[in-house]
Design a protein around this motif. Structure first.
Motif, mmCIF file in Angstrom:
data_model
loop_
_atom_site.group_PDB
_atom_site.id
_atom_site.type_symbol
_atom_site.label_atom_id
_atom_site.label_comp_id
_atom_site.label_asym_id
_atom_site.label_seq_id
_atom_site.Cartn_x
_atom_site.Cartn_y
_atom_site.Cartn_z
ATOM 1 N N LEU A 4 31.261 -8.846 20.531
ATOM 2 C CA LEU A 4 30.811 -9.851 19.569
ATOM 3 C C LEU A 4 29.301 -10.037 19.604
ATOM 4 O O LEU A 4 28.715 -10.556 18.652
ATOM 5 C CB LEU A 4 31.487 -11.204 19.849
ATOM 6 N N ALA A 5 28.657 -9.625 20.712
ATOM 7 C CA ALA A 5 27.219 -9.824 20.848
ATOM 8 C C ALA A 5 26.619 -8.735 21.728
ATOM 9 O O ALA A 5 27.330 -8.017 22.429
ATOM 10 C CB ALA A 5 26.939 -11.194 21.455
ATOM 11 N N ALA A 6 25.280 -8.631 21.664
ATOM 12 C CA ALA A 6 24.532 -7.723 22.526
ATOM 13 C C ALA A 6 23.358 -8.503 23.093
ATOM 14 O O ALA A 6 22.875 -9.449 22.469
ATOM 15 C CB ALA A 6 24.045 -6.512 21.745
ATOM 16 N N GLU A 7 22.918 -8.112 24.270
ATOM 17 C CA GLU A 7 21.787 -8.804 24.893
ATOM 18 C C GLU A 7 20.541 -8.643 24.024
ATOM 19 O O GLU A 7 20.282 -7.579 23.466
ATOM 20 C CB GLU A 7 21.532 -8.232 26.287
ATOM 21 N N ALA A 8 19.769 -9.709 23.892
ATOM 22 C CA ALA A 8 18.594 -9.693 23.016
ATOM 23 C C ALA A 8 17.378 -9.182 23.779
ATOM 24 O O ALA A 8 16.488 -9.932 24.145
ATOM 25 C CB ALA A 8 18.334 -11.086 22.458
ATOM 26 N N ASN A 9 17.324 -7.865 23.993
ATOM 27 C CA ASN A 9 16.130 -7.272 24.588
ATOM 28 C C ASN A 9 15.318 -6.600 23.477
ATOM 29 O O ASN A 9 15.734 -6.573 22.314
ATOM 30 C CB ASN A 9 16.504 -6.296 25.709
ATOM 31 N N VAL A 10 14.157 -6.061 23.809
ATOM 32 C CA VAL A 10 13.246 -5.500 22.798
ATOM 33 C C VAL A 10 13.924 -4.394 21.997
ATOM 34 O O VAL A 10 13.822 -4.346 20.761
ATOM 35 C CB VAL A 10 11.952 -4.982 23.479
ATOM 36 N N ARG A 11 14.632 -3.507 22.684
ATOM 37 C CA ARG A 11 15.277 -2.379 22.003
ATOM 38 C C ARG A 11 16.347 -2.870 21.027
ATOM 39 O O ARG A 11 16.441 -2.405 19.888
ATOM 40 C CB ARG A 11 15.888 -1.440 23.035
ATOM 41 N N ASN A 12 17.186 -3.818 21.465
ATOM 42 C CA ASN A 12 18.253 -4.325 20.601
ATOM 43 C C ASN A 12 17.703 -5.117 19.418
ATOM 44 O O ASN A 12 18.293 -5.115 18.342
ATOM 45 C CB ASN A 12 19.224 -5.181 21.410
ATOM 46 N N ILE A 13 16.585 -5.820 19.606
ATOM 47 C CA ILE A 13 15.986 -6.562 18.499
ATOM 48 C C ILE A 13 15.465 -5.599 17.428
ATOM 49 O O ILE A 13 15.637 -5.828 16.230
ATOM 50 C CB ILE A 13 14.872 -7.506 19.008
ATOM 51 N N LYS A 14 14.851 -4.478 17.859
ATOM 52 C CA LYS A 14 14.382 -3.478 16.887
ATOM 53 C C LYS A 14 15.567 -2.846 16.159
ATOM 54 O O LYS A 14 15.520 -2.615 14.955
ATOM 55 C CB LYS A 14 13.554 -2.406 17.582
ATOM 56 N N ALA A 15 16.652 -2.583 16.895
ATOM 57 C CA ALA A 15 17.852 -2.011 16.279
ATOM 58 C C ALA A 15 18.471 -3.008 15.304
ATOM 59 O O ALA A 15 18.995 -2.621 14.251
ATOM 60 C CB ALA A 15 18.859 -1.617 17.351
ATOM 61 N N LEU A 16 18.388 -4.298 15.625
ATOM 62 C CA LEU A 16 18.912 -5.336 14.737
ATOM 63 C C LEU A 16 18.187 -5.327 13.402
ATOM 64 O O LEU A 16 18.813 -5.412 12.351
ATOM 65 C CB LEU A 16 18.790 -6.715 15.386
ATOM 66 N N ASP A 17 16.868 -5.234 13.444
ATOM 67 C CA ASP A 17 16.098 -5.182 12.204
ATOM 68 C C ASP A 17 16.547 -4.008 11.341
ATOM 69 O O ASP A 17 16.643 -4.118 10.120
ATOM 70 C CB ASP A 17 14.598 -5.072 12.504
ATOM 71 N N HIS A 18 16.840 -2.900 11.994
ATOM 72 C CA HIS A 18 17.299 -1.710 11.273
ATOM 73 C C HIS A 18 18.704 -1.905 10.707
ATOM 74 O O HIS A 18 19.007 -1.468 9.593
ATOM 75 C CB HIS A 18 17.266 -0.512 12.224
ATOM 76 N N ASP A 19 19.584 -2.572 11.458
ATOM 77 C CA ASP A 19 20.982 -2.724 11.060
ATOM 78 C C ASP A 19 21.264 -3.964 10.228
ATOM 79 O O ASP A 19 22.392 -4.172 9.801
ATOM 80 C CB ASP A 19 21.883 -2.768 12.299
ATOM 81 N N LYS A 20 20.264 -4.796 10.000
ATOM 82 C CA LYS A 20 20.494 -6.059 9.302
ATOM 83 C C LYS A 20 21.108 -5.851 7.910
ATOM 84 O O LYS A 20 21.977 -6.603 7.489
ATOM 85 C CB LYS A 20 19.203 -6.852 9.188
ATOM 86 N N GLN A 21 20.664 -4.848 7.200
ATOM 87 C CA GLN A 21 21.218 -4.576 5.871
ATOM 88 C C GLN A 21 22.688 -4.216 5.954
ATOM 89 O O GLN A 21 23.488 -4.646 5.121
ATOM 90 C CB GLN A 21 20.443 -3.451 5.185
ATOM 91 N N ASN A 22 23.074 -3.430 6.953
ATOM 92 C CA ASN A 22 24.487 -3.074 7.121
ATOM 93 C C ASN A 22 25.329 -4.303 7.441
ATOM 94 O O ASN A 22 26.448 -4.442 6.939
ATOM 95 C CB ASN A 22 24.656 -2.037 8.234
#
Length: 149
Positions: free
Chosen positions: A35-53
């Motif tokens: 349901l969640a992933a740890e909010a580290n730098v790598r995951n935050i950048k991946a989130l920006d990429h996946d936000k549209q999906n």
């Protein structure tokens, strides 16, 4: 601990939100269930990429729930029960009974989505709210009639 929600969790927030939760809750429940992933730098950048999906997936699910709500708009389920004096039911009509009645009509709804404050204990017609998810609700009518001897 800060986490990024991968899916909408009713009590926490929507998919894509960055929230702060207790460490144990994150490690023992949210992250193992996906349901969640740890909010580290790598995951935050991946989130920006996946936000549209994430937005597209949420919109698709909301449309699916809205179409199901539209199909439930005129549904009435009739349940017959034994009655005693003064038209009082022996027992009551519960969410499980309503689920079974809807299954007989080829409508599949989980009984946990039916909102019943308390079981129905009288004869008559009762409106029942169905929480479909994504903020979408529908209303069905349950008609409780006396059983013919």
């Amino acid at each position: 601990m800060k986490v990024i929600l991968k899916e909408t969790v009713e009590t926490l927030g929507k998919a894509g939100d960055i929230i702060k939760v207790a460490d144990g809750y994150a490690r023992n429940f949210l992250i193992p269930k996906g349901l969640a992933a740890e909010a580290n730098v790598r995951n935050i950048k991946a989130l920006d990429h996946d936000k549209q999906n994430i937005v597209r997936k949420a919109e698709k699910e909301r449309k699916r729930h809205e179409s199901l709500a539209a199909s439930l708009a005129g549904v009435t389920c009739t349940i017959s029960r034994r009655v005693g004096e003064q038209d009082k039911l022996f027992g009551s009509v519960t969410a499980k009974d309503i689920e079974e009645s809807l299954l007989a009509q080829d409508i599949t709804i989980d009984r946990k989505t039916l909102v019943l404050d308390e079981p129905i204990k009288a004869i008559g017609e009762f409106p029942i709210v169905v929480k479909l998810g994504a903020g979408v609700t529908a209303e069905i009518k349950v008609n409780v009639i006396p059983e013919q001897a």
